[in-house]
Design an enzyme around this catalytic site. Structure first.
Site, mmCIF file in Angstrom:
data_model
loop_
_atom_site.group_PDB
_atom_site.id
_atom_site.type_symbol
_atom_site.label_atom_id
_atom_site.label_comp_id
_atom_site.label_asym_id
_atom_site.label_seq_id
_atom_site.Cartn_x
_atom_site.Cartn_y
_atom_site.Cartn_z
ATOM 1 N N ASP A 1 -0.045 -9.826 -6.003
ATOM 2 C CA ASP A 1 0.029 -9.398 -4.861
ATOM 3 C C ASP A 1 1.465 -8.727 -4.640
ATOM 4 O OD1 ASP A 1 -1.075 -11.208 -2.193
ATOM 5 O OD2 ASP A 1 0.362 -10.171 -1.986
ATOM 6 N N ASP B 1 1.105 -3.615 -7.494
ATOM 7 C CA ASP B 1 0.060 -2.861 -6.472
ATOM 8 C C ASP B 1 -1.227 -2.471 -7.476
ATOM 9 O OD1 ASP B 1 -0.864 -0.816 -4.879
ATOM 10 O OD2 ASP B 1 0.891 0.567 -5.251
ATOM 11 N N VAL B 2 -2.238 -2.901 -6.874
ATOM 12 C CA VAL B 2 -3.537 -2.883 -7.586
ATOM 13 C C VAL B 2 -3.873 -1.559 -7.443
ATOM 14 C CG1 VAL B 2 -4.089 -5.230 -7.211
ATOM 15 C CG2 VAL B 2 -4.879 -3.644 -5.722
ATOM 16 N N TYR C 1 -12.546 0.966 6.663
ATOM 17 C CA TYR C 1 -12.617 -0.351 5.889
ATOM 18 C C TYR C 1 -14.117 -0.623 5.516
ATOM 19 C CZ TYR C 1 -12.452 -5.447 5.726
ATOM 20 O OH TYR C 1 -12.852 -7.021 5.266
ATOM 21 N N SER D 1 -17.779 -7.582 2.675
ATOM 22 C CA SER D 1 -17.394 -8.075 3.953
ATOM 23 C C SER D 1 -18.756 -7.654 4.723
ATOM 24 C CB SER D 1 -16.308 -7.339 4.674
ATOM 25 O OG SER D 1 -16.207 -7.276 6.128
#
Length: 255
Positions: free
Chosen positions: A47, A70-71, A164, A150
């Site tokens: 995270d 930071d992915v 998104y 989602s």
């Protein structure tokens, strides 16, 4: 479902198994972390919230490997994964949960940089973290991955959230592709949460009353809880779903 009902006991399987949860310091990610820890797993948490990572490390000791990562940064992902391999010998499971909603943006105010930012954090990162996970194999037998899509992948999301929604549709398709490539040793599934009562909802709408009003569009007439998503995640990670791969599980109250 009785929200107070205790979850099933998965400790027979997860005890001392190492798991990585990205975006695991809050919201759905944190609920998944807590559920895994309750089942005896060791959890690496990636995270950007350093203060929350520190608090989790202090609370859980060496059962948690808290890493500020930071992915979307390829070098950071590689370095953090190398630390996990050095510490635990590899990873048995992965939850690709990190993501952002991004700025509300309609097409008449399209910002290519913002679109790319959401794409990088939500979609590209899941691919590169998964690639690093595959190489971090160890003596764990079957391995499994859960990706967070989602319900917006199907509904298109709310007005101005098309970036998104697009990335979450990409996660769903990418999950199916990954599942075919990585079978039979690694199972890969996705979940599609609906409207869940998390900080990200408050940050997006900025008002408690607006968040609560979203219950009107949900057949079950309430928002979901992060713990309910976590319960679905741990089932998909576990041998309980041993013949399930390439699936997209809605956790959305009937939407």
């Amino acid at each position: 479902m009785d929200q107070a009902m205790p979850g099933l006991d998965y400790s027979f399987y997860f005890r001392d198994r190492p798991v990585l949860v990205t975006g695991g310091a809050s919201g759905i990610g944190l609920a998944i972390v807590e559920r895994l820890l309750a089942s005896g797993a060791k959890v690496a948490i990636w995270d950007l919230r350093g203060d929350r990572l520190e608090a989790l490390a202090q609370l859980h000791g060496d059962r948690v490997l808290a890493q500020e990562v930071d992915v979307a940064d390829t070098d950071a992902v590689r370095a953090a994964m190398a630390k996990i391999v050095t510490t635990w010998g590899g990873l048995a499971h992965l939850v690709n949960n990190a993501g952002i909603i991004g700025r509300i943006m309609t097409l008449d105010a399209f910002d290519a940089d913002e679109f790319q930012r959401v794409l990088s954090v939500n979609l590209v990162s899941a691919a590169q973290v998964t690639a690093a996970f595959v190489k971090a194999d160890g003596d764990f037998g079957e391995r499994s991955i859960v990706n967070l899509s989602s319900i917006a992948a199907r509904t298109g999301g709310m007005l101005g959230n098309f970036a998104y929604a697009t990335t979450k549709a990409g996660i769903a398709t990418m999950t199916l592709s990954m599942s075919k490539e990585l079978a039979p040793k690694v199972r890969v599934n996705a979940m599609a949460p609906g409207i869940i009562d998390t900080e990200i909802q408050m940050d997006s709408l900025g008002d408690r009353a607006k968040v609560d009003a979203l219950a009107d569009i949900i057949p079950m007439k309430r928002l979901g809880q992060p713990t309910e998503v976590a319960e679905a995640a741990i089932w998909l990670l576990s041998p309980g779903s041993s013949y399930t791969t390439g699936s997209l599980l809605d956790v959305a109250g009937g939407r």
